[in-house]
Write a protein that holds these residues in place. Structure first.
Motif, short mmCIF file in Angstrom:
data_model
loop_
_atom_site.label_atom_id
_atom_site.label_comp_id
_atom_site.label_asym_id
_atom_site.label_seq_id
_atom_site.Cartn_x
_atom_site.Cartn_y
_atom_site.Cartn_z
N LYS A 142 1.39 2.06 -15.33
CA LYS A 142 2.65 1.33 -15.54
C LYS A 142 3.52 1.35 -14.29
N GLN A 143 3.59 2.50 -13.64
CA GLN A 143 4.38 2.59 -12.42
C GLN A 143 3.76 1.73 -11.32
N GLY A 144 2.43 1.77 -11.20
CA GLY A 144 1.76 0.98 -10.18
C GLY A 144 1.92 -0.51 -10.41
N GLU A 145 1.78 -0.93 -11.67
CA GLU A 145 1.94 -2.35 -11.99
C GLU A 145 3.36 -2.82 -11.66
N ALA A 146 4.36 -2.02 -12.01
CA ALA A 146 5.74 -2.42 -11.74
C ALA A 146 5.98 -2.57 -10.25
N ARG A 147 5.47 -1.67 -9.45
CA ARG A 147 5.65 -1.75 -8.00
C ARG A 147 4.92 -2.96 -7.41
N ASP A 199 0.81 -1.22 0.00
CA ASP A 199 0.00 0.00 0.00
C ASP A 199 0.84 1.27 0.00
N ASP A 200 1.83 1.35 0.88
CA ASP A 200 2.64 2.57 0.96
C ASP A 200 3.32 2.88 -0.38
N SER A 201 3.87 1.85 -1.00
CA SER A 201 4.56 2.04 -2.27
C SER A 201 3.62 2.48 -3.37
N LEU A 202 2.43 1.86 -3.45
CA LEU A 202 1.48 2.20 -4.52
C LEU A 202 0.96 3.64 -4.37
N GLU A 215 -5.06 5.68 -8.26
CA GLU A 215 -6.08 5.31 -7.29
C GLU A 215 -5.96 3.81 -7.00
N VAL A 216 -5.93 3.45 -5.72
CA VAL A 216 -5.70 2.06 -5.31
C VAL A 216 -6.88 1.58 -4.47
N VAL A 249 -6.43 2.52 -10.80
CA VAL A 249 -7.09 3.43 -11.73
C VAL A 249 -6.18 4.64 -11.94
N GLY A 250 -5.98 5.02 -13.19
CA GLY A 250 -5.16 6.19 -13.49
C GLY A 250 -4.85 6.26 -14.97
N ASN A 251 -4.00 7.21 -15.35
CA ASN A 251 -3.58 7.27 -16.75
C ASN A 251 -2.52 6.20 -17.00
#
Length: 414
Positions: free
Chosen positions: A233-238, A201-204, A211-212, A226-228
């Motif tokens: 891409k950044q969220g998926e990688a993390r 959670d903290d990283s995302l 939006e998580v 949810v986002g652009n």
């Protein structure tokens, strides 16, 4: 993108009575999100004039109000009248719609009842949305200085969905301005919701514009991002870096589909031997298109005699240890593996409850075994003190997860 506030109102006493499931709201919410709109609120009201109050309430908050249901020919279909009441307008008979109704019934060789012409009544100022799949046309009342846009749709999904695609989406998409937020869903198994949040959670939440959200179900957790595209891409990688071991692949796949694709990719066959689940594990596998490429044999051995006659479980082992035991479930899995010629076999035996069980093995106790050709047998005992349906779902979930440990025989070392 301009924030367009959208609310849904669904009419139907049958929804509130629980007689039917409100699938229209779920479908509309998903379809609107694809186009860049977030539904901010959904209201369900019974048939009749409660719709007027609901429309007034939504009008105070929303830019677009979409109403489904209440456009039929009977006395409890009053959505048109409610729109007139809220907007302060009268209705008129649209002769083009009336002629369409006559032709609709004529093509079917049915005499048209006079009450059907109620559906030809159109609020002043509203545009008609044609309905080639039914008798009730949709209606659009444009926004005014004091009121939002109202979109009225028929209730049957077979009429609502084509009308939305053909007429409503082009209208709404003209209102979209800028980047459209996208949704990406990751399904994880083998980790609980709280542990997952602590892990990621903290990283995302450090990703700007992301939006998580989490959604826990029996035996699995969805992570919704949810986002652009940049934020996604950044969220998926993390997420994959921190919790990739728990993420089902392909991304967003159900557990059973992930198992089938995983085994198919390795060229492996699977078999099942079930007692307490009554065939649920096999059903979940065979619900997946193409599962015949990995699944050929499944046994439901509910009685002790079936375990012995069909899977070769020694009667003396059953007598000494009982059906819900490690030796028995191990023999079930290995018997299924031998008789099927599969590469991996899973077996389960437990007390689903609410009755049954013993002080040493209360209801909710279950033993698992996964037998791997040339790779030995793994066993595990779990305790799921739940209702019967949830117990069976949990057991099938755990059984399928264990099948993801299968490996090609030549990759197994002594």
């Amino acid at each position: 993108m301009k924030n367009v506030r959208v609310e849904l109102i669904n009419t139907g006493t049958e929804i509130l009575l629980g007689s039917i499931v409100n699938t229209n709201a779920a479908w509309l919410g998903n379809r609107l999100f694809e186009a860049g709109f977030r539904v901010e609120r959904e209201t369900v009201v019974p048939d009749g004039y409660a719709i007027s109050e609901a429309m007034r309430e939504s009008a105070r908050r929303a830019d677009v109000v979409i109403v489904s249901g209440g456009l039929g020919p009977t006395s409890d279909d009053v959505t048109r009248e409610a729109l007139c009441d809220v907007c302060g307008v009268d209705m008129h008979r649209d002769e083009h719609v009336a002629e369409g109704l006559r032709n609709y019934f004529k093509r079917r060789g049915i005499s048209i009842a006079e009450c059907n012409f109620k559906q030809a009544m159109v609020p002043d100022g509203a545009a008609v949305l044609e309905n080639p799949n039914g008798t009730a046309p949709g209606l659009v009342m444009p926004a005014s200085e004091r009121l939002p846009m109202f979109i009225l749709l028929p209730g049957p999904p077979s009429e609502l969905k084509p009308m939305v695609e053909r007429s409503v989406m082009p209208l709404l998409e003209s209102m979209v301005d800028g980047d459209i937020p996208r949704l990406r869903v990751f399904r994880l198994v083998g980790i609980g919701e709280s542990d997952l949040q602590d892990l990621v959670d903290d990283s995302l939440h450090q990703v700007q514009g992301l939006e998580v959200a989490y959604c826990a179900r029996i035996g699995e957790v969805d992570v919704r991002l949810v986002g652009n595209e940049v934020a996604l891409k950044q969220g998926e990688a993390r997420l994959l870096t921190l919790a990739g071991a728990y993420v089902l692949r392909p991304l967003g796949a159900t557990l059973e589909r992930a198992v089938v694709l995983y085994l198919k990719g390795l060229g492996l066959k699977a078999a099942t031997a079930e007692s307490c689940t009554g065939g649920l594990i096999a059903k979940r596998i065979t619900d997946v298109p193409g599962s015949s490429g990995v699944f050929e044999f499944g046994w439901v051995t509910y009685a002790d005699r079936a375990k012995t006659e069909m899977l070769g479980v020694p009667a003396e082992v059953l007598e000494e240890h009982g059906a819900v035991s490690e030796p028995v479930v191990k023999a079930m899995a290995e018997g299924a593996l031998e008789r099927s010629g599969a590469d991996v076999a899973v077996a389960v035996s437990g007390f689903a409850g609410p009755d049954g069980g013993t002080p040493e093995k209360p209801a909710g106790t279950v033993w698992f075994a996964w037998a791997f050709r040339n790779g030995g047998t793994v066993t595990e005992m779990m305790f799921y003190p739940r209702d019967r349906e949830s117990f069976r779902q949990m057991v099938s979930q755990k059984a399928l997860i264990g099948m993801l440990a299968a490996r090609k025989p030549q990759a197994v070392t002594e």
